[in-house]
Motif scaffolding. Structure first.
Motif, short mmCIF file in Angstrom:
data_model
loop_
_atom_site.label_atom_id
_atom_site.label_comp_id
_atom_site.label_asym_id
_atom_site.label_seq_id
_atom_site.Cartn_x
_atom_site.Cartn_y
_atom_site.Cartn_z
N ARG A 186 77.76 61.09 3.80
CA ARG A 186 78.50 60.77 5.02
C ARG A 186 77.58 60.14 6.06
O ARG A 186 76.35 60.26 6.00
CB ARG A 186 79.12 62.03 5.59
N ASN A 206 92.94 66.82 1.59
CA ASN A 206 92.24 67.65 2.58
C ASN A 206 90.76 67.33 2.70
O ASN A 206 90.05 67.94 3.49
CB ASN A 206 92.40 69.14 2.21
N ARG A 207 90.28 66.35 1.92
CA ARG A 207 88.85 66.04 1.93
C ARG A 207 88.52 65.17 3.15
O ARG A 207 89.24 64.23 3.48
CB ARG A 207 88.48 65.30 0.64
N ASP A 208 87.42 65.52 3.82
CA ASP A 208 86.98 64.79 5.00
C ASP A 208 86.70 63.33 4.63
O ASP A 208 85.97 63.06 3.69
CB ASP A 208 85.70 65.43 5.55
N LYS A 257 84.77 61.32 5.81
CA LYS A 257 83.35 60.99 5.89
C LYS A 257 82.63 61.26 4.58
O LYS A 257 81.54 60.77 4.35
CB LYS A 257 82.68 61.82 7.01
#
Length: 668
Positions: free
Chosen positions: A17, A515-517, A519
């Motif tokens: 990220r 639901n995964r960020d 970034k």
């Protein structure tokens, strides 16, 4: 193969990220010109010392061949151990029956069963499982360890279904690859340990072969291609083996064998003659747990390339203020920068090199300007180029030794070098430098007959056009197109699953990717595999593949599919996939032998991509897609070819050695 430091295997090259917060210290950055003046001498010296011109490569190749001869003459005759595998018979493709294989590593073991059907049917069915080894067993007794393994084998054997058939009166046979660092009960025969553990459980199975991973790579590749003569592993560690003539092994005097050839395990990681080394290599070697040993491995393998880069950057930061006046403590931590990080940075082709900035920050805590990032890439390329070219020279050394003994039988015909390992598979720059070095040392004419390719998890077919054998795309387990609410719009499964299990998979994958960020990377572990996904507007395109497969290639594959849909539907949306994916456009097919544009052929390509990605080679009936009455698919040497039986024309899609479809062409 010897590895001196515990480190994650090369196999997943991800982009971390972007920086989320500033470092705690305040950094004073000097002007780009001042930094350049201070760093340039270090970079210039590094490039000079790492240079691998033709004379250096030729010397390495010749020295490798000479050390091989010395090691074959007498044990301890050179740095290369030249260990005799006593594997005197190689697979022919005629093998039939049920066989098991066990690969025991440092943190897990993998077990495989395969039903072989001879030349006609080849691999009829395969199943595998992977089991993590509890931490306490890694330092326990051999009996505890092998009881655990035998228990896992027993559970796996119990799942044997109707696809697998054991001939009456025969025990199940298992091939065993052992590389586990068990400290207790050292010196015990590992085959005996496993056989005893299986006997204690009453498991009707026996170990019939013990090989190291490199020998196994050669034997497995030889099953598909009789021209395989060498196998090389380039991953976390490295090793090479090859097929040797019995009469070319002086230390074998007195050994009687019905075979005229055997596989020799070179353990080439110990080679050290004439290698271009720097102060960074010497310092890293001195700090290792095996100083003075495995120098070739420390120069070319995935375990060490990232560490060498880190040491160079630390020197530049301290002596040349590459990243400002302050040097983050993390940059001083050994192995904090790993080879997958170096690979990911080299894939950044953007103008501002933001991926490089992100990786440097996440891994080492440094803040960098564009000028510094460009210098970092030069360092990465210098170290990786040296490693790849030296590995190529090593391969040439093995081939040259074989050529001298066989009097023209190696370079005068097609000779295949089977490659395995994540470093070679997933690092395109490294792979390119290796191939270039082989061509440069051998010359164009000789190198034409030397085929270097990855054989792991590949299935080949014969091409009538040139009688050569080529790799197929890596298999995909399933493909899902889902919206943000979890509704699955399209699904394609390449492994047999019950409907209830499919629903469970789709639910789990949706929760995982939605639901995964944003970034984080687009690669995430899923059970014993991994999911690679991309989001386009409100749709998630997800592929499930093997844990070691090339993520970047699959991301490109997803993007290609979306481009195809976008061309056809003109700004494709979710409703097009729901109502118009099977849309019939007979006028777009054409009934002439003229070439047609991509937009006109989009529905065909969408069907071909959707129905064939991950499928096995040969001819496969695609059924009756609405875009054409019948279509047959065949993999030729370099292309995916579709024949339209009702329109008398042919469409060809070029393929690369990696599982990626880069472009579309029409051949009519």
């Amino acid at each position: 193969m010897s590895v001196g430091v515990v480190s994650p295997a090369i196999g997943s090259f991800c982009l971390p990220r972007s920086p989320g917060r500033m470092p705690r210290f305040k950094m004073t950055v000097r002007s780009n010109k001042a930094v350049s003046i201070a760093v340039d001498p270090i970079l210039t010296k590094l490039k000079h010392e790492c240079a691998t011109p033709l004379p250096v490569l030729s010397h390495v190749a010749n020295s490798m061949a000479a050390d091989m001869r010395a090691g074959l003459a007498v044990d301890g005759g050179s740095d290369l151990k030249m260990i005799l595998s006593y594997v005197d018979a190689l697979p022919t493709g005629n093998e039939k029956g049920l066989f098991y294989a066990l690969d025991l590593g440092g943190t897990n073991f993998r077990v495989l069963r395969v039903q072989l059907g001879g030349k006609e049917e080849r691999v009829i069915a395969t199943e595998f499982d992977q089991v993590s080894i509890p931490q306490d067993l890694m330092f326990g007794t051999s009996e505890e360890l092998f009881d655990f393994i035998a228990s896992g084998l027993a559970k796996f054997a119990q799942k044997e279904d109707g696809k697998f058939h054991l001939p009456a009166g025969r025990k199940r046979e298992i091939g065993f690859t052992f590389s586990f660092p068990c400290e207790a009960d050292a010196g015990r025969d590992v085959v005996a340990c496993l056989n005893e553990a299986m006997d204690r459980l009453g498991l009707d199975m026996r170990v019939s072969a013990l090989v190291n991973d490199t020998v196994g790579t050669l034997a497995g590749a030889r099953y598909w291609d009789d021209d395989v003569m060498v196998a090389v592993i380039l991953g976390t560690g490295t090793n090479a083996c090859y097929v040797e003539r019995m009469d070319a092994i002086p230390k074998l005097q007195g050994h009687v064998s019905p075979s005229v050839r055997t596989i020799v395990n070179t353990e080439w990681g110990a080679f050290s003659n004439g290698l271009p080394l720097t102060v960074f290599d010497r310092d890293m070697d001195a700090a290792s747990i095996n100083p003075g040993e495995q120098i070739f491995e420390k120069t070319i393998s995935g375990m060490y390339l990232g560490e060498i880069v880190r040491r160079v950057l630390l020197k530049m930061a301290e002596a040349g203020a590459l990243f400002g006046e302050s040097v983050p403590e993390k940059l001083s931590i050994p192995f904090v920068l790993q080879t997958p990080d170096v690979c990911a940075m080299q894939q950044d082709n953007s103008d501002d090199l933001k991926a490089v900035e992100s990786i440097l920050y996440d891994r080492t805590g440094v803040e960098s300007n564009l000028s510094a990032r460009k210098i970092v890439l030069e360092v990465c390329d210098t170290i990786v180029k040296r490693g790849g070219r030296l590995a190529g020279a090593g391969i040439v050394g093995i081939l040259q030794k074989m050529e001298e003994d066989s009097k023209g039988l190696i370079f005068g015909k097609r000779t295949v070098v089977a490659m395995d390992g994540g470093l070679y598979e997933h690092y395109p720059q490294y792979r390119g430098y290796l191939q270039d070095a082989v061509t440069e040392v051998l010359g164009l004419e000789k190198s034409k007959n030397v085929v270097i390719r990855t054989l792991k998890r590949r299935i080949w077919i014969n091409s009538e056009e040139n009688k050569s054998k080529e790799d197929n795309m890596t298999e995909i387990r399933f493909i899902l197109l889902q919206n943000r609410q979890g509704k699955t719009r399209l699904a394609k499964y390449y492994v047999p699953l019950e409907d209830s299990e499919k629903h469970k998979v789709e639910y789990e994958v949706h929760r995982l990717v939605v639901n995964r960020d944003p970034k984080f990377t687009n690669f995430v572990e899923f059970r014993t595999h991994k999911v690679i996904y991309r989001r386009y507007a409100g749709l998630f395109f997800s592929l499930c593949v093997d844990i070691t497969d090339n993520e970047l290639a699959y991301l490109e594959c997803i993007h290609l599919f979306v481009e195809i849909l976008d061309h056809f539907f003109s700004n494709v949306c979710e409703l097009d996939l729901v109502f118009n994916f099977h849309k019939k456009e007979r006028n777009s097919l054409g009934r002439t032998r003229r070439g047609l544009g991509l937009t006109e052929r989009a529905p065909i390509w969408a069907w071909v991509w959707w129905l064939t990605v991950g499928s096995r080679p040969g001819f496969a009936d695609l059924g009756n897609p609405p875009s054409t009455t019948a279509a047959l698919l065949a993999f030729s040497m370099n292309s995916l070819v579709v024949f339209h039986s009702d329109h008398d024309d042919v469409v060809s899609m070029p393929l690369l050695p990696n599982p990626i479809i880069p472009s579309l062409t029409l051949i009519v």
